[in-house]
Design a protein around this motif. Structure first.
Motif, PDB file in Angstrom:
ATOM      1  N   VAL A 137      41.940  14.794 -19.007  1.00  0.00           N
ATOM      2  CA  VAL A 137      42.679  15.402 -18.136  1.00  0.00           C
ATOM      3  C   VAL A 137      42.401  15.515 -16.348  1.00  0.00           C
ATOM      4  O   VAL A 137      42.620  16.045 -16.031  1.00  0.00           O
ATOM      5  CB  VAL A 137      43.254  17.506 -18.642  1.00  0.00           C
ATOM      6  N   MET A 138      40.621  15.784 -16.381  1.00  0.00           N
ATOM      7  CA  MET A 138      40.440  16.640 -15.443  1.00  0.00           C
ATOM      8  C   MET A 138      40.152  14.769 -15.155  1.00  0.00           C
ATOM      9  O   MET A 138      40.485  15.322 -13.805  1.00  0.00           O
ATOM     10  CB  MET A 138      38.818  17.088 -15.649  1.00  0.00           C
ATOM     11  N   SER A 139      40.267  13.739 -15.778  1.00  0.00           N
ATOM     12  CA  SER A 139      40.030  12.097 -14.583  1.00  0.00           C
ATOM     13  C   SER A 139      41.633  11.955 -14.244  1.00  0.00           C
ATOM     14  O   SER A 139      41.175  11.588 -12.653  1.00  0.00           O
ATOM     15  CB  SER A 139      39.648  12.153 -15.718  1.00  0.00           C
ATOM     16  N   TYR A 144      44.278  11.346  -9.375  1.00  0.00           N
ATOM     17  CA  TYR A 144      45.842  11.796  -8.633  1.00  0.00           C
ATOM     18  C   TYR A 144      45.767  12.404  -7.665  1.00  0.00           C
ATOM     19  O   TYR A 144      46.165  12.308  -6.123  1.00  0.00           O
ATOM     20  CB  TYR A 144      46.567  13.212  -9.628  1.00  0.00           C
ATOM     21  N   GLU A 145      44.250  12.932  -6.989  1.00  0.00           N
ATOM     22  CA  GLU A 145      43.551  13.931  -6.252  1.00  0.00           C
ATOM     23  C   GLU A 145      43.516  12.627  -4.856  1.00  0.00           C
ATOM     24  O   GLU A 145      43.917  12.631  -3.788  1.00  0.00           O
ATOM     25  CB  GLU A 145      42.773  14.771  -6.141  1.00  0.00           C
ATOM     26  N   ILE A 146      42.594  11.358  -5.856  1.00  0.00           N
ATOM     27  CA  ILE A 146      42.572  10.489  -5.184  1.00  0.00           C
ATOM     28  C   ILE A 146      43.280   9.411  -4.557  1.00  0.00           C
ATOM     29  O   ILE A 146      43.584   9.310  -3.571  1.00  0.00           O
ATOM     30  CB  ILE A 146      41.447   9.465  -5.714  1.00  0.00           C
ATOM     31  N   VAL A 147      44.473   9.702  -5.226  1.00  0.00           N
ATOM     32  CA  VAL A 147      45.196   9.013  -5.620  1.00  0.00           C
ATOM     33  C   VAL A 147      46.740   9.291  -3.941  1.00  0.00           C
ATOM     34  O   VAL A 147      46.844   8.271  -2.668  1.00  0.00           O
ATOM     35  CB  VAL A 147      46.884   8.376  -6.104  1.00  0.00           C
ATOM     36  N   GLU A 148      46.138  11.010  -4.166  1.00  0.00           N
ATOM     37  CA  GLU A 148      47.314  11.527  -2.916  1.00  0.00           C
ATOM     38  C   GLU A 148      46.156  11.218  -1.449  1.00  0.00           C
ATOM     39  O   GLU A 148      46.632  11.740  -0.210  1.00  0.00           O
ATOM     40  CB  GLU A 148      47.332  13.187  -2.639  1.00  0.00           C
ATOM     41  N   TRP A 149      45.284  11.653  -1.328  1.00  0.00           N
ATOM     42  CA  TRP A 149      44.074  11.151  -0.302  1.00  0.00           C
ATOM     43  C   TRP A 149      43.915   9.735   0.172  1.00  0.00           C
ATOM     44  O   TRP A 149      44.747   9.898   1.169  1.00  0.00           O
ATOM     45  CB  TRP A 149      42.741  11.743  -0.604  1.00  0.00           C
ATOM     46  N   LEU A 150      44.354   8.720  -0.413  1.00  0.00           N
ATOM     47  CA  LEU A 150      44.555   7.268  -0.148  1.00  0.00           C
ATOM     48  C   LEU A 150      45.862   6.892   0.295  1.00  0.00           C
ATOM     49  O   LEU A 150      46.047   6.653   1.367  1.00  0.00           O
ATOM     50  CB  LEU A 150      44.148   6.177  -1.753  1.00  0.00           C
ATOM     51  N   THR A 151      46.953   8.013  -0.159  1.00  0.00           N
ATOM     52  CA  THR A 151      48.541   7.738   0.508  1.00  0.00           C
ATOM     53  C   THR A 151      48.516   8.120   1.629  1.00  0.00           C
ATOM     54  O   THR A 151      48.781   7.713   2.782  1.00  0.00           O
ATOM     55  CB  THR A 151      49.459   8.395  -0.750  1.00  0.00           C
ATOM     56  N   ALA A 152      48.184   9.426   1.881  1.00  0.00           N
ATOM     57  CA  ALA A 152      47.947  10.094   3.203  1.00  0.00           C
ATOM     58  C   ALA A 152      46.881   8.994   4.276  1.00  0.00           C
ATOM     59  O   ALA A 152      47.779   9.125   5.357  1.00  0.00           O
ATOM     60  CB  ALA A 152      47.429  11.526   3.317  1.00  0.00           C
ATOM     61  N   GLY A 164      50.886  17.305   0.720  1.00  0.00           N
ATOM     62  CA  GLY A 164      50.690  19.262  -0.210  1.00  0.00           C
ATOM     63  C   GLY A 164      49.834  19.895   0.290  1.00  0.00           C
ATOM     64  O   GLY A 164      50.079  21.042  -0.735  1.00  0.00           O
ATOM     65  N   THR A 165      49.071  20.164   0.824  1.00  0.00           N
ATOM     66  CA  THR A 165      48.180  21.489   1.321  1.00  0.00           C
ATOM     67  C   THR A 165      48.422  21.841   1.461  1.00  0.00           C
ATOM     68  O   THR A 165      48.132  23.148   1.275  1.00  0.00           O
ATOM     69  CB  THR A 165      46.584  20.325   1.718  1.00  0.00           C
ATOM     70  N   GLN A 166      49.448  21.816   2.573  1.00  0.00           N
ATOM     71  CA  GLN A 166      50.276  23.369   3.006  1.00  0.00           C
ATOM     72  C   GLN A 166      48.934  23.963   3.917  1.00  0.00           C
ATOM     73  O   GLN A 166      48.690  24.894   3.628  1.00  0.00           O
ATOM     74  CB  GLN A 166      50.378  24.797   1.632  1.00  0.00           C
ATOM     75  N   LEU A 169      41.918  24.113   3.338  1.00  0.00           N
ATOM     76  CA  LEU A 169      41.075  23.431   2.967  1.00  0.00           C
ATOM     77  C   LEU A 169      40.459  22.893   1.411  1.00  0.00           C
ATOM     78  O   LEU A 169      40.044  21.897   1.738  1.00  0.00           O
ATOM     79  CB  LEU A 169      39.835  23.895   3.746  1.00  0.00           C
ATOM     80  N   TRP A 170      40.442  23.835   0.532  1.00  0.00           N
ATOM     81  CA  TRP A 170      40.163  23.470  -0.500  1.00  0.00           C
ATOM     82  C   TRP A 170      41.365  23.793  -1.730  1.00  0.00           C
ATOM     83  O   TRP A 170      41.005  23.663  -2.934  1.00  0.00           O
ATOM     84  CB  TRP A 170      39.615  24.695  -1.907  1.00  0.00           C
ATOM     85  N   ASP A 171      42.276  22.755  -1.079  1.00  0.00           N
ATOM     86  CA  ASP A 171      43.258  22.402  -2.351  1.00  0.00           C
ATOM     87  C   ASP A 171      43.407  21.370  -3.108  1.00  0.00           C
ATOM     88  O   ASP A 171      43.966  21.605  -4.254  1.00  0.00           O
ATOM     89  CB  ASP A 171      44.973  21.353  -0.671  1.00  0.00           C
ATOM     90  N   SER A 172      41.809  20.328  -3.042  1.00  0.00           N
ATOM     91  CA  SER A 172      42.054  19.546  -4.257  1.00  0.00           C
ATOM     92  C   SER A 172      41.323  20.373  -5.088  1.00  0.00           C
ATOM     93  O   SER A 172      41.524  20.389  -6.730  1.00  0.00           O
ATOM     94  CB  SER A 172      41.487  18.037  -3.792  1.00  0.00           C
ATOM     95  N   GLN A 173      40.872  21.036  -4.643  1.00  0.00           N
ATOM     96  CA  GLN A 173      39.799  21.703  -6.036  1.00  0.00           C
ATOM     97  C   GLN A 173      40.765  22.693  -6.443  1.00  0.00           C
ATOM     98  O   GLN A 173      40.773  22.827  -8.183  1.00  0.00           O
ATOM     99  CB  GLN A 173      38.397  22.462  -4.685  1.00  0.00           C
TER     100      GLN A 173
END
Length: 211
Positions: A137-139, A144-152, A164-166, A169-173
Motif C-alpha cells: 500500500v505504501m509503495s 502515485y506521488e512520484i507519477v504526479e510529480w513527473l506528470t506535473a 492537487g497540492t492546493q 508544501l507537505w501534500d505528498s507526506q
C-alpha cells in the motif's frame, strides 16, 4: 468458465454508469484523463483476471469505491468536489479535502492485496500478511506521488489540478500518511470479516504455506 456473480455485475454496472457521467463535460478533459486512467487500468486488470483469480465480493466492493472516487475526482478535479467544497465553507477550512479523503480510502486497497498474498504466496501468518500488504500500500502511495510529480514536471501548468497540492508544501507526506492510516483502519475493521468471507468462498492459501 465461471459466470459473473450478480453482485459483481451490479458493481460493474455502477462503475460503468459513473464513468459515463464522469466523462460528460468534466471541468477539464486533460485533468479528467489523468485522473481516470489509473482507475480504468485497474478495472481492466480486474476484468481480465476475474475468471482466473476471482476475489471476494468484499475486495471488489472496496476497489469499486476507489474507482468511483477517482472518477468523481476526475470529473470535478479533486480541488472542487462540491460536497467537500460545502464542508470547507461550513467549517472554514483552508482547503477542499476530497483528495485527503481519497488517499485515506486508497489505504483500503490493503484488503485485495492481503487476499492475493494469502492465496498465492503461502504465507499464513496474519501479522506478516498484513505487514507485507501494508508495505505494498505504501509503495503504491509513494509511486502515485512520484507519477504526479513527473506528470506535473512534464506537462507543466496544465497538470496543476492533477497534482492537487492546493499550496500545501507537505501534500505528498499527508497523502502517504493518510493511505497508511486508511490501511490500518481497514485492517482493524475488516480483517476478521475478510477472513470469514474468504473461508466461506472456499479460498485457501497455497499448500506449501509458511506459518
Amino acid at each position: 468458465m465461471p459466470r459473473f456473480k450478480i453482485i459483481d455485475m451490479i458493481l460493474l454496472a455502477t462503475i460503468a454508469t459513473v464513468f459515463i457521467w464522469s466523462a460528460i463535460q468534466p471541468r477539464d478533459y486533460f485533468t479528467w484523463a489523468l485522473e481516470v486512467t489509473p482507475a480504468v487500468a485497474l478495472l481492466l486488470v480486474l476484468l481480465f483476471t476475474y475468471h482466473r483469480f476471482s476475489l471476494t465480493t468484499l475486495s471488489y466492493t472496496g476497489l469499486t469505491v476507489l474507482i468511483l472516487m477517482m472518477f468523481i475526482g476526475g470529473h470535478y478535479t479533486y480541488d472542487d468536489v462540491p460536497l467537500f467544497e460545502s464542508i470547507q465553507k461550513a467549517g472554514h477550512f483552508q482547503r477542499n479535502d476530497y483528495d485527503r479523503f481519497g488517499h485515506f480510502l486508497k489505504g483500503f486497497a490493503i484488503l485485495p492485496i492481503r487476499e492475493v498474498l494469502f492465496r498465492s504466496t503461502g504465507i499464513k501468518n496474519k501479522f506478516w500478511t498484513s505487514a507485507i500488504s501494508m508495505s505494498f500500500v505504501m509503495s503504491i502511495a509513494a509511486l502515485y506521488e512520484i507519477v504526479e510529480w513527473l506528470t506535473a514536471k512534464i506537462a507543466g501548468t496544465p497538470a496543476k489540478d492533477f497534482l492537487g497540492t492546493q499550496g500545501d508544501l507537505w501534500d505528498s507526506q499527508w497523502d502517504m500518511s493518510l493511505a497508511f492510516l486508511g490501511g490500518i483502519v481497514c485492517l482493524i475493521l475488516f480483517t476478521r470479516f475478510h477472513d470469514r468471507k474468504m473461508s466461506e468462498s472456499g479460498l485457501k492459501p497455497k499448500q506449501d504455506a509458511v506459518n
